[in-house]
Design an enzyme around this catalytic site. Structure first.
Site, mmCIF file in Angstrom:
data_model
loop_
_atom_site.group_PDB
_atom_site.id
_atom_site.type_symbol
_atom_site.label_atom_id
_atom_site.label_comp_id
_atom_site.label_asym_id
_atom_site.label_seq_id
_atom_site.Cartn_x
_atom_site.Cartn_y
_atom_site.Cartn_z
ATOM 1 N N GLU A 118 -2.201 -9.255 3.493
ATOM 2 C CA GLU A 118 -2.584 -9.498 5.128
ATOM 3 C C GLU A 118 -4.146 -9.662 5.205
ATOM 4 O OE1 GLU A 118 -2.910 -5.390 5.512
ATOM 5 O OE2 GLU A 118 -1.767 -6.725 4.344
ATOM 6 N N HIS A 145 -3.723 -5.519 0.001
ATOM 7 C CA HIS A 145 -3.546 -5.696 1.486
ATOM 8 C C HIS A 145 -3.296 -7.293 1.308
ATOM 9 C CE1 HIS A 145 -3.393 -2.064 3.669
ATOM 10 N NE2 HIS A 145 -4.291 -1.699 2.612
ATOM 11 N N CYS A 149 0.826 -1.185 0.152
ATOM 12 C CA CYS A 149 -0.038 -0.039 -0.061
ATOM 13 C C CYS A 149 0.844 1.404 0.226
ATOM 14 C CB CYS A 149 -0.997 0.033 1.224
ATOM 15 S SG CYS A 149 -2.239 1.278 0.993
#
Length: 362
Positions: free
Chosen positions: A335, A333, A248
Site C-alpha cells: 500500500e 507494504h 507485515c
C-alpha cells in the site's frame, strides 16, 4: 533554543536541540532511511513504542498537511532529525513539523549527528534510549531505559469497535486491525471493496458470520510471538477457505499460526528503498518497509507453504504463499504511503482470488 539529549542504553549521549513537545520519553531507538514520508512515518502505528531517527539529513522541508496521516494520531515515543526545516515550502503544506510534533505530544530532537547514531545502531543493533532535556540524574534515567520493553502494542493501537467503509455492492473484506495504515483501507475501497475493520482480537466466528469474500491482515507493532490470541484466531480463519492477504505483522502472525518461527532482526528494515524479488514473476520491486522482526527461513514446512519473496539486501523472507488454502502474505507494504507503489499489484491478486472463489461457489 532548548538543549536536549538522546541517552542510549549503553550510556552514549548525543546533545542537540529540542523540537516538538518538552520532557523525557523512553523508547526503542530505530532508524528510517526514507527521504520523504515523515508524516506517514509519524502516524504509522507500527512505530508504537519506538524513537524514530531519520537518516535523511533535512526533514520538514515540505511541511505537514491533513491528507498524509496513516492513522488517527502519532504513535512514536520520540523523533530525531539532523536538521529540522522551520520554513517549509509546498502548496499542500498547512503547518511545520515542529508544530505537528507539539500537537501530537511527541518529544523530538534535532541537531545531532544522525549518521553517527545510525552507524551505532547498525553495529550494535537497535537499543533503548531516551530523549530528555534533563540529564541531572543520568544513572536513574539509564536504569529506566534498560528496563523499558514494548508490551501490549497491538491492543494499544487497534480500533475499539468495528466499522465499515466502501460501496454497498462491493466485495466484502474483513480487515483485522493490528495497527492498520489508512492506505490499506483506501487501496481496498478504491478497488470496489466493502471493508469492515475489526478490532485485533475479534473472534473468528464473529467475522465468519458476516460471510466475507476475503480477509485482510494488517501491519502493526511489537513482537509477533506475543500475540497469542491473534495467532490462535488465524488458525481457524486459515481453515475457512476464504482468501486471506497479510501484510507485515499480519504476515508474521499467519506464519506463526502455521508452525513457523519469527526472529528479531539486528536493526530491522525501515524505509522506502528496500529491494524485494518476487520469485514467481522473476522481478525485483523497490518496497516500503517497517518491521523489526522477520519470519525464519525454512521454519514453515514445505507441505504448508513456500517463500514467494526475498529481500535482496539480506536474503530474509519477504513473502509466503500457502498450499491447500488461498492465502498469501508479504513482509513489506504494497500500500506504500510512504514509498513506491511498485508492489500494489498484490491487491489486484487478492481481488482476483476473491472473485475466483465466488465463481466457484456460485
Amino acid at each position: 533554543m532548548t538543549r536536549a539529549y538522546l541517552l542510549l542504553a549503553d550510556g552514549t549521549v548525543f546533545e542537540g536541540i529540542s523540537i516538538g513537545a518538552r520532557g523525557t520519553s523512553i523508547g526503542e531507538t530505530v532508524f528510517n532511511t526514507g527521504m520523504t514520508g515523515y508524516q506517514e512515518t509519524l502516524t504509522d502505528a507500527s512505530y508504537y513504542g519506538q524513537i524514530v531517527t531519520q537518516t535523511y539529513p533535512l526533514v520538514g522541508n515540505y511541511g505537514v498537511n491533513d491528507e498524509d496521516e496513516e492513522s488517527s494520531r502519532s504513535w512514536v515515543r520520540g523523533y530525531i532529525v539532523r536538521e529540522n526545516c522551520a520554513a517549509p515550502s509546498n502548496f499542500r503544506s498547512n503547518g511545520t513539523l515542529d508544530a505537528f510534533l507539539k500537537k501530537q505530544g511527541v518529544v523530538g530532537l534535532c541537531g545531532i549527528d544522525t549518521r553517527h547514531l545510525t552507524r551505532l545502531l547498525r553495529e550494535h543493533g537497535v537499543m533503548n534510549g531516551a530523549i530528555t532535556d534533563d540529564l541531572a540524574d543520568k544513572d536513574a534515567l539509564l536504569a529506566k531505559i534498560n528496563k523499558y520493553t514494548i508490551t501490549g502494542a497491538v491492543e494499544a493501537v487497534t480500533v475499539e469497535q468495528a466499522f465499515t467503509d466502501g460501496p454497498e455492492d462491493g466485495l466484502r473484506v474483513a480487515l483485522f486491525d493490528y495497527g492498520y495504515k489508512y492506505n490499506i483501507l483506501r487501496s481496498l475501497v478504491s478497488r470496489g471493496c466493502r471493508v469492515t475493520v475489526y478490532p485485533a482480537s475479534t473472534a473468528p466466528d464473529t467475522v465468519l458470520a458476516a460471510h466475507p469474500d476475503g480477509i485482510m491482515l494488517s501491519n502493526g507493532p511489537g513482537d509477533p510471538s506475543a500475540c497469542a490470541t491473534q495467532i490462535e484466531n488465524l488458525r481457524g480463519l486459515f481453515e475457512s477457505g476464504i482468501p486471506i492477504f497479510g501484510i507485515c505483522l499480519g504476515h508474521q502472525l499467519m506464519a506463526l499460526s502455521q508452525g513457523g518461527r519469527t526472529e528479531k532482526l539486528k536493526y530491522g528494515h525501515r524505509g522506502a528503498n528496500h529491494p524485494v524479488k518476487d520469485l514467481a514473476h522473476g522481478r525485483t520491486y523497490i518496497t516500503s518497509q517497517n518491521h523489526g522482526y522477520a519470519v525464519v527461513d525454512g521454519s514453515i514446512g514445505a507441505e504448508k507453504g513456500a517463500v514467494s519473496h526475498v529481500n535482496l539486501n539480506d536474503g530474509t523472507v519477504e513473502g509466503v504463499r500457502y498450499k491447500n488454502a488461498p492465502v498469501f502474505t508479504v513482509q513489506f507494504h504494497p500500500e506504500a504511503s510512504p514509498g513506491p507503489r511498485d508492489s500494489a499489484y498484490l491487491f489486484d491478486e487478492f481481488i482476483s482470488l476473491m472473485k475466483e472463489r465466488n465463481l466457484q461457489h456460485a
